[in-house]
Design an enzyme around this catalytic site. Structure first.
Site, PDB file in Angstrom:
ATOM      1  N   THR A  88       0.839  -1.186   0.000  1.00  0.00           N
ATOM      2  CA  THR A  88       0.000   0.000   0.000  1.00  0.00           C
ATOM      3  C   THR A  88       0.876   1.238   0.000  1.00  0.00           C
ATOM      4  O   THR A  88       2.080   1.180   0.236  1.00  0.00           O
ATOM      5  CB  THR A  88      -0.918   0.030   1.234  1.00  0.00           C
ATOM      6  OG1 THR A  88      -0.115   0.252   2.400  1.00  0.00           O
ATOM      7  CG2 THR A  88      -1.686  -1.274   1.378  1.00  0.00           C
ATOM      8  N   SER A  90       0.899   3.440   2.190  1.00  0.00           N
ATOM      9  CA  SER A  90       1.281   3.803   3.551  1.00  0.00           C
ATOM     10  C   SER A  90       2.223   2.800   4.193  1.00  0.00           C
ATOM     11  O   SER A  90       2.821   3.086   5.220  1.00  0.00           O
ATOM     12  CB  SER A  90       0.034   3.935   4.436  1.00  0.00           C
ATOM     13  OG  SER A  90      -0.653   2.699   4.503  1.00  0.00           O
ATOM     14  N   CYS A  91       2.364   1.609   3.596  1.00  0.00           N
ATOM     15  CA  CYS A  91       3.167   0.566   4.230  1.00  0.00           C
ATOM     16  C   CYS A  91       4.015  -0.142   3.198  1.00  0.00           C
ATOM     17  O   CYS A  91       3.481  -0.732   2.256  1.00  0.00           O
ATOM     18  CB  CYS A  91       2.274  -0.448   4.944  1.00  0.00           C
ATOM     19  SG  CYS A  91       3.201  -1.799   5.695  1.00  0.00           S
ATOM     20  N   GLY A  92       5.329  -0.097   3.385  1.00  0.00           N
ATOM     21  CA  GLY A  92       6.230  -0.720   2.427  1.00  0.00           C
ATOM     22  C   GLY A  92       6.500  -2.176   2.682  1.00  0.00           C
ATOM     23  O   GLY A  92       7.149  -2.830   1.877  1.00  0.00           O
ATOM     24  N   CYS A  94       3.848  -4.284   4.105  1.00  0.00           N
ATOM     25  CA  CYS A  94       2.595  -5.000   4.285  1.00  0.00           C
ATOM     26  C   CYS A  94       2.500  -6.139   3.273  1.00  0.00           C
ATOM     27  O   CYS A  94       2.959  -6.023   2.145  1.00  0.00           O
ATOM     28  CB  CYS A  94       1.410  -4.055   4.089  1.00  0.00           C
ATOM     29  SG  CYS A  94       1.372  -2.709   5.281  1.00  0.00           S
TER      30      CYS A  94
END
Length: 245
Positions: A88, A90-92, A94
């Site tokens: 995502t 926002s998250c590298g 995930c």
């Protein structure tokens, strides 16, 4: 890339966010949410950070499939995990199947340059962020030489994407390992950013925001200089103080 939207009877500029499927050897490897632009650099930087490539490759958007599908030339350095990555903005990290997939091993970093604290504190002011200034919706990463000259800057809705784009560009320019260079990010310093910088061989990473505990632990383990809260002419050094003059 920005687009215009209406709100409260006015027109706003907002960051574009779209999926990108990264393919290698004809098979899908990952899907990431990103701001379109510099997609080849993004794909190369991402695959390099996962240990799937070890140098520059040809990467092109696949006209036969979609403007949001990019094909990277093979072969890969290792077989990708059976579980595809979904990343995502926002998250590298995930979507990883196990912590072992996150903890990609990087060799110890080179001694690197010794840089004045004042220069490190000033790097965010030198980081070009034109799309952020118009929208307020993007992160940025900049690559600098040891005199503080900006070499490359990229923006994206995902802070990890911005770094992947910079590292991908460095691969194409044959600058990797970044053993005499500095990276600066416009936000907080999370684990995945330290990991990506370490894998690219960068000895100094600076951020405008705070580091996390795991980011500090990883930086100390890899011998990286990690600096946070670089703003207002000041900077905090959390790891590797020997490179700070």
């Amino acid at each position: 890339m920005l687009t215009s939207v209406e709100r409260d009877g006015e027109v706003d500029r907002v960051a574009v966010e779209e999926p990108l499927e990264i393919r290698a050897e004809g098979a899908p490897v990952a899907v990431t949410m990103r701001t379109p632009g510099d997609d080849g650099e993004l794909a190369l930087g991402f695959l390099f950070g996962e240990g799937l490539i070890d140098g520059p490759r040809h990467a092109d958007l696949d006209a036969e499939l979609s403007a949001n599908v990019i094909e990277v030339g093979g072969p890969l350095a290792r077989r990708p995990p059976d579980r595809r990555f979904y990343v995502t903005s926002s998250c590298g990290v995930c979507g990883k199947g196990a912590l072992e997939e996150v903890a990609v091993q990087a060799p110890p970093l080179a001694p690197g340059p010794r840089v004045a604290r004042e220069l490190l504190a000033d790097l965010p002011e030198r980081l070009a962020q034109p799309a952020f200034e118009r929208s307020g919706g993007l992160h940025a990463t900049g690559l600098f030489d040891d005199a503080g000259a900006l070499l490359t800057a990229r923006e994206d809705v995902g802070r990890h994407n911005a770094m992947d784009k910079v590292i991908g560009r460095a691969l194409l320019d044959r600058r990797v390992p970044l053993s005499e260079l500095l990276l600066c990010v416009s936000g907080r310093l999370a684990f995945e950013l330290v990991q990506k910088a370490a894998l690219a061989g960068c000895p100094i990473l600076v951020g405008v925001g705070a580091p996390t505990s795991l980011a500090i632990e990883l930086a100390r383990d890899r011998g990286m200089t990690l600096c946070g809260f670089a703003r207002g002419g000041r900077v905090n050094v959390y790891a590797g103080p020997e490179r700070v003059g």
